[in-house]
Design a protein around this motif. Structure first.
Motif, PDB file in Angstrom:
ATOM      1  N   THR A   1       0.855  -1.175   0.000  1.00  0.00           N
ATOM      2  CA  THR A   1       0.000   0.000   0.000  1.00  0.00           C
ATOM      3  C   THR A   1       0.893   1.226   0.000  1.00  0.00           C
ATOM      4  O   THR A   1       1.904   1.262   0.705  1.00  0.00           O
ATOM      5  CB  THR A   1      -0.949   0.055   1.217  1.00  0.00           C
ATOM      6  OG1 THR A   1      -0.189   0.160   2.400  1.00  0.00           O
ATOM      7  CG2 THR A   1      -1.841  -1.165   1.272  1.00  0.00           C
TER       8      THR A   1
ATOM      9  N   PHE B   1      -7.969   1.062   3.384  1.00  0.00           N
ATOM     10  CA  PHE B   1      -7.633  -0.345   3.093  1.00  0.00           C
ATOM     11  C   PHE B   1      -7.735  -1.222   4.328  1.00  0.00           C
ATOM     12  O   PHE B   1      -7.085  -2.254   4.426  1.00  0.00           O
ATOM     13  CB  PHE B   1      -6.212  -0.449   2.521  1.00  0.00           C
ATOM     14  CG  PHE B   1      -5.946   0.514   1.411  1.00  0.00           C
ATOM     15  CD1 PHE B   1      -6.654   0.443   0.226  1.00  0.00           C
ATOM     16  CD2 PHE B   1      -5.004   1.514   1.550  1.00  0.00           C
ATOM     17  CE1 PHE B   1      -6.429   1.354  -0.790  1.00  0.00           C
ATOM     18  CE2 PHE B   1      -4.775   2.430   0.531  1.00  0.00           C
ATOM     19  CZ  PHE B   1      -5.485   2.345  -0.637  1.00  0.00           C
TER      20      PHE B   1
ATOM     21  N   LEU C   1      -1.910  -1.145  -3.764  1.00  0.00           N
ATOM     22  CA  LEU C   1      -3.121  -0.403  -3.408  1.00  0.00           C
ATOM     23  C   LEU C   1      -2.698   1.008  -3.073  1.00  0.00           C
ATOM     24  O   LEU C   1      -1.722   1.205  -2.351  1.00  0.00           O
ATOM     25  CB  LEU C   1      -3.803  -1.020  -2.181  1.00  0.00           C
ATOM     26  CG  LEU C   1      -4.259  -2.464  -2.279  1.00  0.00           C
ATOM     27  CD1 LEU C   1      -4.865  -2.902  -0.950  1.00  0.00           C
ATOM     28  CD2 LEU C   1      -5.263  -2.640  -3.400  1.00  0.00           C
TER      29      LEU C   1
END
Length: 182
Positions: A65, A77, A163
């Motif tokens: 991430t 997330f 992400l």
């Protein structure tokens, strides 16, 4: 030599002993050091809420991430981290662009640990703040500095999946927009 990392939180196990010992901080050149808290535990009595034995950052991440600030990884997330790191035991690397607060650093470490992330996060030193638009946010961090930091992290951690912030910056935060754009 016991610890040779610059982790903000570190669990170090010493061999059992009943005699006094001392902590010595030494290096090739003087560097700032801040020691906020020290917890001592008897053998087998470490408090899991305080004694986080972080692994080194991932050599090869299954998932990474990339977020602007501490708490973005949990707000946006929060389901992915405990699922992939905690339940599935996958190699998850978290990267922050900005974190200028010691307390936020400790909070993010506790949050990641609770989600099952065991690889120490990559914590950047860019300044936190809101700007009027994306150009102002890029000006704050430097466009090339932003790109370089992200590209180096991707090359270092070699993630299978990344992400990152929403293209609209979730609620329009300009630093979120920059992370998504970069």
């Amino acid at each position: 030599r016991v610890a040779d990392t610059d982790y903000a939180q570190r669990y170090v196990s010493f061999p059992p002993q009943s005699r006094p010992f001392r902590l010595v901080f030494a290096g090739e050149k003087p560097a700032p050091l801040s020691l906020r808290e020290v917890y001592l535990f008897a053998e087998g009595q470490a408090d899991p809420a305080l004694a986080h034995d972080w692994q080194a950052p991932c050599d090869k991440a299954d998932m990474m991430t990339i977020v602007a600030h501490p708490d973005d990884e949990l707000l946006w997330f929060g389901g992915a981290l405990p699922t992939y790191a905690g339940e599935r035991g996958m190699a998850v690397q978290v990267m922050y662009m900005a974190c200028n607060s010691y307390l936020r650093r400790l909070e993010l470490l506790c949050g990641l640990w609770e989600c099952g992330v065991r690889s120490y996060p990559d914590i950047g030193t860019f300044s936190d703040g809101r700007n009027n638009d994306m150009n102002g946010a890029y000006a704050r961090w430097g466009r090339e500095n932003t790109y370089t930091r992200i590209v180096r992290a991707i090359r270092r951690y070699q993630p299978e999946v990344i992400l990152t912030q929403d293209v609209k910056g979730e609620y329009g935060h300009t630093q979120h927009l920059v992370v998504s754009d970069a």
